[in-house]
Design a protein around this motif. Structure first.
Motif, PDB file in Angstrom:
ATOM      1  N   TYR A 276     -10.405  10.661  49.938  1.00 52.96           N
ATOM      2  CA  TYR A 276      -9.455  11.567  50.587  1.00 52.96           C
ATOM      3  C   TYR A 276      -9.905  11.931  52.002  1.00 52.96           C
ATOM      4  O   TYR A 276      -9.100  11.931  52.947  1.00 52.96           O
ATOM      5  CB  TYR A 276      -9.283  12.832  49.751  1.00 52.96           C
ATOM      6  CG  TYR A 276      -8.386  13.854  50.417  1.00 52.96           C
ATOM      7  CD1 TYR A 276      -7.021  13.609  50.555  1.00 52.96           C
ATOM      8  CD2 TYR A 276      -8.905  15.047  50.923  1.00 52.96           C
ATOM      9  CE1 TYR A 276      -6.193  14.531  51.181  1.00 52.96           C
ATOM     10  CE2 TYR A 276      -8.083  15.971  51.544  1.00 52.96           C
ATOM     11  CZ  TYR A 276      -6.724  15.707  51.671  1.00 52.96           C
ATOM     12  OH  TYR A 276      -5.914  16.608  52.290  1.00 52.96           O
ATOM     13  N   GLN A 279      -9.316   9.158  54.307  1.00 51.73           N
ATOM     14  CA  GLN A 279      -7.882   9.070  54.575  1.00 51.73           C
ATOM     15  C   GLN A 279      -7.468  10.067  55.650  1.00 51.73           C
ATOM     16  O   GLN A 279      -6.584   9.791  56.466  1.00 51.73           O
ATOM     17  CB  GLN A 279      -7.117   9.337  53.283  1.00 51.73           C
ATOM     18  CG  GLN A 279      -5.608   9.389  53.406  1.00 51.73           C
ATOM     19  CD  GLN A 279      -4.977   9.897  52.120  1.00 51.73           C
ATOM     20  OE1 GLN A 279      -5.355   9.505  51.027  1.00 51.73           O
ATOM     21  NE2 GLN A 279      -4.013  10.787  52.246  1.00 51.73           N
ATOM     22  N   ARG A 280      -8.150  11.216  55.677  1.00 51.89           N
ATOM     23  CA  ARG A 280      -7.849  12.249  56.674  1.00 51.89           C
ATOM     24  C   ARG A 280      -8.632  12.051  57.967  1.00 51.89           C
ATOM     25  O   ARG A 280      -8.636  12.930  58.832  1.00 51.89           O
ATOM     26  CB  ARG A 280      -8.133  13.632  56.092  1.00 51.89           C
ATOM     27  CG  ARG A 280      -7.219  14.037  54.938  1.00 51.89           C
ATOM     28  CD  ARG A 280      -5.764  14.185  55.377  1.00 51.89           C
ATOM     29  NE  ARG A 280      -5.619  15.141  56.452  1.00 51.89           N
ATOM     30  CZ  ARG A 280      -5.464  16.459  56.279  1.00 51.89           C
ATOM     31  NH1 ARG A 280      -5.417  16.946  55.044  1.00 51.89           N
ATOM     32  NH2 ARG A 280      -5.342  17.258  57.310  1.00 51.89           N
ATOM     33  N   GLU A 513      -2.654  13.603  46.912  1.00 52.99           N
ATOM     34  CA  GLU A 513      -3.793  12.752  46.592  1.00 52.99           C
ATOM     35  C   GLU A 513      -4.252  12.971  45.150  1.00 52.99           C
ATOM     36  O   GLU A 513      -4.501  12.013  44.410  1.00 52.99           O
ATOM     37  CB  GLU A 513      -4.954  13.044  47.549  1.00 52.99           C
ATOM     38  CG  GLU A 513      -6.205  12.229  47.294  1.00 52.99           C
ATOM     39  CD  GLU A 513      -6.028  10.744  47.563  1.00 52.99           C
ATOM     40  OE1 GLU A 513      -6.822   9.951  47.020  1.00 52.99           O
ATOM     41  OE2 GLU A 513      -5.093  10.374  48.304  1.00 52.99           O
TER      42      GLU A 513
END
Length: 727
Positions: A276, A279-280, A513
């Motif tokens: 996650y 992804q950010r 997510e």
């Protein structure tokens, strides 16, 4: 050389070690070195992380080697720290080498260098101490030649410590074999009074933990200092759920000072958080027990060089990392022990004036604590069964040979054997383990006390979260630090520094997510070894025509997304009932992604699997309604027939299927599962793949045995679909 000259020589070595001509030893550092070098005594040093315990043994090594002493042997469980220490030693002109599980190709070379006298320091992992070849052939010579023995992270010796390791107890043998006058140094940053006393006893160092230092002739020198770390600012931030915690991390990670470590309680959570945050847009790397050694080393190097903002780590990183400018430690989930927590946060702020330490507790923490508590020392019946099996064998039994004969998984069995080895009841030899025939008593009182202590530590962590007093003082008191006082820096002393607010967009992203369903379920492809010992003739590779395909699960019970939703629903004491709508809808999403994915039946790939022709459910004693309703919902949505249920044969329904090792699980399952005549007819008529639906899978053997039955009855493929994967 008088002590004044020795002190001057010691400071000179220290200045080379740290690269600072003005560096001088602290008072207690010098007292420990003086005891080791001048008086050849034994010393136990309990000092905070960053105090400079490694400087004590490196300086002592240099001084002893200059006087003709043999090599220093450092026993340490920390592979990461070993790499750091080899480099640090080189700066002081000390040639250090290691023997551990990550460098077996170097062992013979290192042993030759030791024999040639060119090694100043040998770092050894504790499991080497009970390796038969090392124990019988290398250790006696090493003990005879050792100039200084160092036991790093010495709390690992103690049953009462937060990180007990039975391999460490082998040190008693090495201590007994040391020539008279060989100094010994034991060090740790996390030992309360009970652990300190136990370590002293285990090492034969004597002394009393409350004494500032023993007098001449009274045994060991015990140096215990205050444990405050003036650079650490402790905080706790309680957020509503896992999505808020993920969103908070994504929004605030860049605001934390420097680079640091994000600890999680499970491997699955570490993988989720890493994916996650990447992804950010954050540069982070995972570090868990499943991370390959080369990837671990790369991750360590990247953090040391500040090429990543953080390592997302389990306790696999634990104590073993030395980065003086580490700017923060965040825990996504609370460890079960305040002592273990202090050990981990102590990685931060060693060489900087300010470091942030933040705990983000979660609702799932308690369930994870309970799981790890279930792995405690086995019951007396299980231990006696193991001893009886070894005694009856009349020959060494390897772990794979012993495992089918006892109801214990490999790791738990091995740990138990190591404890029994220390107690003298078994012995590890070439080829496996043997019974010594020595009498052995199950110390139920001690094990009960340890269990009670673990419960008390868990309650202390709950109190740490709740306390309105100084957090650093609280941790120091847990470690029996008599100088504990309010720190003036933590959120309770100085006011909170972190807002709980997160933006709506970040929260939505985190929820998406965590709601993303789907995890692969790898099929079993090989039968376990040793099945003949439990009366099963299966062995070798499972024929491809009898295997399950790679399946799917909604989530893992150990993750912080679907795991938090599924864990209470699948708990043994949870009521049975129809599948909840949100869970059923998520399973449909898993099916849709599966169908469209590579090789899925809705994909355009030329080798795509044919569409399933029906749904089969597994029988269940605990959750029959849940599983049947899940199968029925899938059949309805997919417009597939519900072909039937795999049942237990009459008289073969087990009271429980042991969640132990593979052979014991198969022993119970063998011949216990059957297809009804109606299901067999339906499979032959369907002539295609079937979805096999169950609530959860742990070892994978129930699915493997069921798939074999279905394939033999005519299913061209079996696609397992479960709500949860254990672990």
């Amino acid at each position: 050389m008088n002590n004044e000259d020795l002190r001057t020589a010691a400071d000179t070595v220290l200045s080379r070690l740290v690269g600072d001509p003005a560096a001088r030893l602290r008072g207690d550092q010098w007292r420990a070195i003086e005891a080791l070098v001048a008086d050849r005594r034994r010393a136990l040093v309990v000092q905070r992380t960053g105090w400079g315990k490694s400087a004590v043994y490196f300086v002592a090594t240099a001084l002893l080697r200059e006087r003709g002493g043999g090599p220093t042997v450092i026993v340490s469980p920390l592979l990461a720290l070993m790499r750091n220490q080899v480099e640090a030693a080189a700066r002081a002109g000390i040639h250090a080498r290691t023997i551990n599980s990550s460098n077996p190709e170097e062992w013979s070379t290192v042993q030759a260098e030791i024999g040639a006298g060119t090694v100043d320091v040998l770092l050894v992992s504790p499991e080497r101490l009970n390796n038969p070849d090392f124990r019988d052939n290398v250790l006696p010579e090493l003990a005879a030649a050792t100039g200084l023995l160092v036991v790093d992270e010495a709390h690992c010796i103690s049953d009462w410590g937060h990180d007990f390791r039975p391999d460490y107890r082998r040190l008693r043998t090495m201590l007994a074999d040391l020539p008279s006058g060989v100094p010994v140094l034991a060090t740790t940053a996390t030992a309360n009074a009970r652990v300190t006393a136990d370590v002293a006893e285990q090492l034969g160092t004597g002394g009393h933990p409350s004494a500032p230092g023993s007098k001449e002739g009274e045994g060991a020198l015990v140096l215990r200092g205050p444990l405050d770390r003036s650079s650490l600012s402790l905080s706790v931030l309680e957020l509503p759920d896992a999505a808020h915690r993920l969103a908070w991390l994504a929004e605030h990670l860049d605001n934390l000072p420097g680079s640091g470590i994000i600890y999680t309680l499970t491997v699955a959570a570490a993988e989720e958080v890493t994916a996650y945050l990447r992804q950010r847009g954050h540069i982070v790397a995972p570090y868990t027990g499943k991370t390959e050694n080369a990837d671990r080393q790369q991750a360590e190097d990247d953090l040391l060089a500040n090429r990543v903002k953080a390592l997302v780590a389990t306790s696999a990183l634990g104590m073993g990392f030395d980065k003086p400018d580490l700017g923060f430690v965040v825990h996504l989930g609370s460890p079960a022990s305040p002592i273990a927590y202090y050990q981990q946060v102590g990685r931060a702020g060693r060489g900087v004036e300010h470091a942030e330490v933040l705990l983000l507790p979660g609702k799932e923490d308690e369930a994870i604590w309970q799981y790890f508590a279930s792995l405690a020392f086995p019951s007396e019946d299980q231990v006696r069964r193991t001893l009886d099996v070894l005694a009856a064998a009349g020959r060494p039994l390897s772990l794979p040979a012993l495992e089918p004969l006892v109801e214990l998984r490999r790791n738990r069995l091995e740990t138990m054997l190591k404890v029994l080895d220390v107690d003298g009841a078994v012995r590890r030899v070439k080829g496996g383990w043997i019974s010594t025939g020595e009498p052995w008593a199950y110390d139920s009182e001690r094990y009960a006390w340890v269990s009670k202590q673990r419960s008390a530590e868990q309650e202390a962590m709950r109190e740490y979260v709740r306390t309105t007093g100084c957090r650093m003082e609280f941790l120091r008191r847990q470690l029996d630090d008599e100088e504990a006082a309010p720190c003036g820096r933590c959120d309770n002393c100085a006011g909170g520094r972190f807002s709980a607010e997160v933006s709506g967009s970040s929260l939505d992203s985190a929820r998406d997510e965590l709601r993303r369903p789907g995890a692969e379920v790898e099929p079993r492809r090989m039968w376990p070894t040793g099945l003949s010992a439990v009366g099963i003739t299966l062995k070798g590779r499972i024929p491809a025509t009898e295997q399950a395909s790679t399946g799917r699960a909604l989530g893992r019970l150990s993750d912080i997304g679907w795991g938090n939703r599924l864990r209470p629903m699948l708990a043994p004491d949870a009521p049975d009932g129809p599948i909840p709508d949100d869970v059923a809808q998520a399973v449909v999403e898993v099916l849709a992604d599966w169908a469209k994915g590579p090789g899925g039946w809705a994909s355009k790939a030329p080798d795509a699997m044919p569409r399933p022709v029906g749904v089969v459910t597994m029988t269940s004693r605990a959750k029959p309604g849940l599983i049947h309703s899940l199968g029925a919902r899938i059949a309805d949505v997919g417009r597939l027939p519900l072909l039937g249920t795999i049942e237990y044969a009459p008289g073969h329904e087990p009271a429980h299927v042991p969640r132990s090792n593979s052979a014991q699980r198969l022993r119970v399952l063998d011949g216990a599962l059957v297809l009804s005549p109606e299901l067999s007819v339906a499979l032959k008529a369907a002539e295609g793949p079937v979805l096999l639906v169950d609530d959860q899978t742990d070892t994978g053997w129930t699915l493997a045995v069921a798939a074999r039955l279905l394939r033999r009855a005519g299913a061209s493929a079996v696609l397992p679909l479960v709500l949860a994967v254990q672990g």
